[in-house]
Scaffold this motif. Structure first.
Motif, PDB file in Angstrom:
ATOM      1  N   GLN A 187      22.654  17.138  35.029  1.00 59.07           N
ATOM      2  CA  GLN A 187      24.082  17.704  34.992  1.00 59.07           C
ATOM      3  C   GLN A 187      24.154  19.104  35.477  1.00 59.07           C
ATOM      4  OE1 GLN A 187      25.032  17.875  30.905  1.00 59.07           O
ATOM      5  NE2 GLN A 187      24.312  15.834  30.312  1.00 59.07           N
ATOM      6  N   TYR A 188      23.360  19.788  36.134  1.00 57.94           N
ATOM      7  CA  TYR A 188      23.308  21.012  36.782  1.00 57.94           C
ATOM      8  C   TYR A 188      24.185  20.895  37.929  1.00 57.94           C
ATOM      9  CZ  TYR A 188      21.967  25.667  38.472  1.00 57.94           C
ATOM     10  OH  TYR A 188      21.820  27.025  39.112  1.00 57.94           O
ATOM     11  N   ALA A 189      24.055  20.182  38.812  1.00 53.65           N
ATOM     12  CA  ALA A 189      24.892  20.292  40.051  1.00 53.65           C
ATOM     13  C   ALA A 189      26.321  20.007  39.886  1.00 53.65           C
ATOM     14  CB  ALA A 189      24.571  18.837  40.911  1.00 53.65           C
ATOM     15  N   GLU A 190      26.688  19.862  38.373  1.00 60.05           N
ATOM     16  CA  GLU A 190      28.297  19.638  38.299  1.00 60.05           C
ATOM     17  C   GLU A 190      28.795  20.833  37.320  1.00 60.05           C
ATOM     18  OE1 GLU A 190      28.626  15.971  35.968  1.00 60.05           O
ATOM     19  OE2 GLU A 190      27.756  14.665  37.497  1.00 60.05           O
ATOM     20  N   LEU A 191      27.778  21.642  37.041  1.00 58.44           N
ATOM     21  CA  LEU A 191      28.348  22.825  36.461  1.00 58.44           C
ATOM     22  C   LEU A 191      28.998  23.914  37.433  1.00 58.44           C
ATOM     23  CD1 LEU A 191      24.971  23.863  34.533  1.00 58.44           C
ATOM     24  CD2 LEU A 191      26.887  22.202  33.702  1.00 58.44           C
ATOM     25  N   THR A 192      29.906  24.579  36.571  1.00 59.16           N
ATOM     26  CA  THR A 192      30.946  25.621  37.307  1.00 59.16           C
ATOM     27  C   THR A 192      29.704  26.848  37.450  1.00 59.16           C
ATOM     28  OG1 THR A 192      31.332  26.657  35.028  1.00 59.16           O
ATOM     29  CG2 THR A 192      32.802  24.941  35.950  1.00 59.16           C
ATOM     30  N   ALA A 193      29.998  28.029  38.314  1.00 59.83           N
ATOM     31  CA  ALA A 193      29.587  29.032  38.264  1.00 59.83           C
ATOM     32  C   ALA A 193      29.087  29.729  37.360  1.00 59.83           C
ATOM     33  CB  ALA A 193      30.316  30.097  39.613  1.00 59.83           C
ATOM     34  N   ALA A 194      30.139  29.969  36.329  1.00 65.71           N
ATOM     35  CA  ALA A 194      29.795  30.559  35.146  1.00 65.71           C
ATOM     36  C   ALA A 194      28.638  29.841  34.309  1.00 65.71           C
ATOM     37  CB  ALA A 194      31.270  30.782  34.243  1.00 65.71           C
ATOM     38  N   GLU A 195      28.962  28.605  34.394  1.00 69.22           N
ATOM     39  CA  GLU A 195      27.830  27.770  33.554  1.00 69.22           C
ATOM     40  C   GLU A 195      26.655  27.642  33.931  1.00 69.22           C
ATOM     41  OE1 GLU A 195      30.811  24.349  31.766  1.00 69.22           O
ATOM     42  OE2 GLU A 195      30.062  23.967  33.673  1.00 69.22           O
ATOM     43  N   ARG A 196      26.520  27.918  35.377  1.00 71.23           N
ATOM     44  CA  ARG A 196      25.113  28.160  36.231  1.00 71.23           C
ATOM     45  C   ARG A 196      24.489  29.510  35.813  1.00 71.23           C
ATOM     46  NH1 ARG A 196      25.182  25.090  42.148  1.00 71.23           N
ATOM     47  NH2 ARG A 196      26.002  22.939  41.386  1.00 71.23           N
ATOM     48  N   ALA A 197      25.531  30.486  35.583  1.00 70.96           N
ATOM     49  CA  ALA A 197      24.939  31.739  35.427  1.00 70.96           C
ATOM     50  C   ALA A 197      24.469  31.705  34.039  1.00 70.96           C
ATOM     51  CB  ALA A 197      25.960  32.838  35.573  1.00 70.96           C
ATOM     52  N   ALA A 198      24.822  31.003  33.230  1.00 72.16           N
ATOM     53  CA  ALA A 198      24.409  30.807  31.646  1.00 72.16           C
ATOM     54  C   ALA A 198      23.250  29.895  31.555  1.00 72.16           C
ATOM     55  CB  ALA A 198      25.589  30.746  30.676  1.00 72.16           C
ATOM     56  N   PHE A 199      22.916  29.311  32.475  1.00 69.32           N
ATOM     57  CA  PHE A 199      21.865  28.338  32.417  1.00 69.32           C
ATOM     58  C   PHE A 199      20.376  28.763  31.958  1.00 69.32           C
ATOM     59  CE2 PHE A 199      18.872  25.042  34.012  1.00 69.32           C
ATOM     60  CZ  PHE A 199      19.086  23.942  33.405  1.00 69.32           C
ATOM     61  N   ASP A 200      19.885  28.191  30.910  1.00 73.67           N
ATOM     62  CA  ASP A 200      18.573  29.110  30.514  1.00 73.67           C
ATOM     63  C   ASP A 200      17.446  28.040  30.381  1.00 73.67           C
ATOM     64  OD1 ASP A 200      16.387  30.236  29.066  1.00 73.67           O
ATOM     65  OD2 ASP A 200      17.883  31.302  27.400  1.00 73.67           O
ATOM     66  N   PRO A 201      16.673  28.021  31.632  1.00 76.88           N
ATOM     67  CA  PRO A 201      15.802  26.733  31.790  1.00 76.88           C
ATOM     68  C   PRO A 201      14.692  27.112  30.478  1.00 76.88           C
ATOM     69  CG  PRO A 201      15.523  28.467  33.439  1.00 76.88           C
ATOM     70  CD  PRO A 201      16.670  28.805  32.866  1.00 76.88           C
ATOM     71  N   THR A 202      14.216  27.967  30.060  1.00 76.36           N
ATOM     72  CA  THR A 202      13.398  28.115  29.095  1.00 76.36           C
ATOM     73  C   THR A 202      14.043  27.471  27.733  1.00 76.36           C
ATOM     74  OG1 THR A 202      12.445  29.983  30.059  1.00 76.36           O
ATOM     75  CG2 THR A 202      11.772  29.752  27.710  1.00 76.36           C
ATOM     76  N   TYR A 203      15.286  27.966  27.287  1.00 77.62           N
ATOM     77  CA  TYR A 203      15.825  27.330  26.147  1.00 77.62           C
ATOM     78  C   TYR A 203      16.043  25.797  26.157  1.00 77.62           C
ATOM     79  CZ  TYR A 203      19.277  27.325  22.660  1.00 77.62           C
ATOM     80  OH  TYR A 203      20.057  27.033  21.302  1.00 77.62           O
ATOM     81  N   VAL A 204      16.197  25.493  27.380  1.00 74.43           N
ATOM     82  CA  VAL A 204      16.525  24.068  27.662  1.00 74.43           C
ATOM     83  C   VAL A 204      15.416  23.267  27.317  1.00 74.43           C
ATOM     84  CG1 VAL A 204      16.914  22.021  29.529  1.00 74.43           C
ATOM     85  CG2 VAL A 204      18.410  24.117  29.258  1.00 74.43           C
ATOM     86  N   SER A 205      14.211  23.703  27.774  1.00 72.81           N
ATOM     87  CA  SER A 205      12.741  22.690  27.571  1.00 72.81           C
ATOM     88  C   SER A 205      12.372  22.851  26.137  1.00 72.81           C
ATOM     89  CB  SER A 205      11.716  23.420  28.535  1.00 72.81           C
ATOM     90  OG  SER A 205      11.448  24.638  28.228  1.00 72.81           O
ATOM     91  N   LEU A 206      12.972  23.848  25.331  1.00 75.72           N
ATOM     92  CA  LEU A 206      12.615  24.270  24.068  1.00 75.72           C
ATOM     93  C   LEU A 206      13.546  23.571  22.857  1.00 75.72           C
ATOM     94  CD1 LEU A 206      11.178  27.896  24.168  1.00 75.72           C
ATOM     95  CD2 LEU A 206       9.995  25.866  24.237  1.00 75.72           C
ATOM     96  N   ILE A 207      14.660  23.036  23.252  1.00 78.24           N
ATOM     97  CA  ILE A 207      15.790  22.588  22.523  1.00 78.24           C
ATOM     98  C   ILE A 207      14.970  21.586  21.553  1.00 78.24           C
ATOM     99  CG2 ILE A 207      17.897  21.125  22.567  1.00 78.24           C
ATOM    100  CD1 ILE A 207      18.682  22.818  24.764  1.00 78.24           C
ATOM    101  N   GLY A 208      14.441  20.607  22.136  1.00 85.25           N
ATOM    102  CA  GLY A 208      13.741  19.657  21.219  1.00 85.25           C
ATOM    103  C   GLY A 208      12.971  20.090  19.947  1.00 85.25           C
ATOM    104  N   CYS A 209      12.444  21.430  20.439  1.00 81.38           N
ATOM    105  CA  CYS A 209      11.421  21.763  19.016  1.00 81.38           C
ATOM    106  C   CYS A 209      12.370  21.987  17.898  1.00 81.38           C
ATOM    107  CB  CYS A 209      10.858  23.300  19.755  1.00 81.38           C
ATOM    108  SG  CYS A 209       9.697  23.034  20.912  1.00 81.38           S
ATOM    109  N   PHE A 210      13.577  22.638  18.057  1.00 82.34           N
ATOM    110  CA  PHE A 210      14.559  22.776  16.793  1.00 82.34           C
ATOM    111  C   PHE A 210      15.402  21.906  16.588  1.00 82.34           C
ATOM    112  CE2 PHE A 210      16.766  25.363  20.234  1.00 82.34           C
ATOM    113  CZ  PHE A 210      18.053  25.013  19.978  1.00 82.34           C
ATOM    114  N   THR A 211      15.504  20.753  17.493  1.00 81.76           N
ATOM    115  CA  THR A 211      16.438  19.756  17.113  1.00 81.76           C
ATOM    116  C   THR A 211      15.910  18.581  16.597  1.00 81.76           C
ATOM    117  OG1 THR A 211      17.658  20.176  19.106  1.00 81.76           O
ATOM    118  CG2 THR A 211      18.210  18.100  17.959  1.00 81.76           C
ATOM    119  N   PHE A 212      14.263  18.341  17.131  1.00 81.00           N
ATOM    120  CA  PHE A 212      13.649  17.298  16.448  1.00 81.00           C
ATOM    121  C   PHE A 212      12.338  17.526  15.938  1.00 81.00           C
ATOM    122  CE2 PHE A 212      16.653  15.574  19.822  1.00 81.00           C
ATOM    123  CZ  PHE A 212      17.018  14.708  19.182  1.00 81.00           C
TER     124      PHE A 212
END
Length: 253
Positions: free
Chosen positions: A43-68
């Motif tokens: 989905q990254y290619a479809e993000l706006t400039a503001a959404e890309r600036a807020a993109f947190d790759p570390t947090y993305v890879s850790l989401i599964g830890c507190f979701t599942f």
């Protein structure tokens, strides 16, 4: 106290569910960390400039830890207490250790140490699996040498450990595996999911949501600072453990 801790460790490692829940914690963190990283990378290619600036790759890879993964480690905390009530072994435990606060403290020490090790294995595995997934799909990624990344990964381990300790406190209060697990799931997963429908201050101060800020490299300006958030979460968990202590002292086994 040393003897009580050793006895609690013996009881804890004899639970057949321990290896299952520890294994599930690691597997869920890694599998969903990679899957979520893959989905976010597409989905990254479809993000706006503001959404890309807020993109947190570390947090993305850790989401599964507190979701599942938190479901498994929360269950581990609950079972460390409720299994004794289910089998009736809490009575000989209290006979052997009449000082009930010492018994609960020993349970918290043993469970906290085991959860801390399992959580850190899970979060580092999730991070190391998620970042190559992101970079391989031309999305931003991070390394442990980048600013605040190591703090975020270690913070995920602290957060999961707090969830496990919450399970101990709730288990002591409720004394039923199903009931205690329901409370843990509601407080750590369901309530944060509906926090967007509630006043803004609620999400800022709800303990598990505040604690999640320690996982972020790109900060949310409306949330508590990372260390303040995780400290507030541990304070709330300590309050639940205190209530569990009072319940243990005032109620019959």
């Amino acid at each position: 106290m040393t003897g009580v801790v050793v006895a609690e460790w013996t009881k804890f490692r004899s639970l057949r569910s321990v290896l299952v829940t520890v294994g599930l914690t690691v597997v869920l963190a890694v599998v969903f960390g990679v899957l979520i990283s893959s989905g976010q990378a597409r989905q990254y290619a479809e993000l706006t400039a503001a959404e890309r600036a807020a993109f947190d790759p570390t947090y993305v890879s850790l989401i599964g830890c507190f979701t599942f993964a938190q479901l498994a480690i929360g269950a581990l905390g609950v079972l460390s207490v409720t299994s004794e009530y289910a089998t009736g072994t809490i009575r000989p435990s209290l006979a052997a250790v009449p000082r009930r606060g010492r018994l609960l403290a020993a349970k918290a020490v043993v469970l906290g140490a085991a959860a801390f090790v399992a959580a850190n294995v899970a979060v580092f595995a999730a991070y190391l699996g998620g970042q190559p997934t992101l970079s391989g799909m031309d999305a931003p990624s991070s390394t442990l040498d980048d600013p605040h990344v190591l703090r975020a990964v270690l913070g995920a381990g602290w957060w999961l450990t707090a969830v496990a300790l919450l399970g101990v406190g709730v288990g002591m209060l409720v004394r039923s595996t199903a009931g205690a697990f329901t409370v843990v799931v509601a407080s750590t997963l369901l309530v944060p999911l509906v926090s967007g429908l509630l006043p803004e201050w609620f999400a800022r101060w709800w303990p598990t949501t505040a604690g999640q800020q320690v996982l972020r490299v790109v900060r949310d300006p409306d949330a508590l600072p990372p260390f303040a958030g995780i400290a507030w979460m541990y304070a709330a968990v300590a309050a639940v453990l205190l209530l569990g202590h009072l319940s243990l002292r005032l109620r019959d086994a």
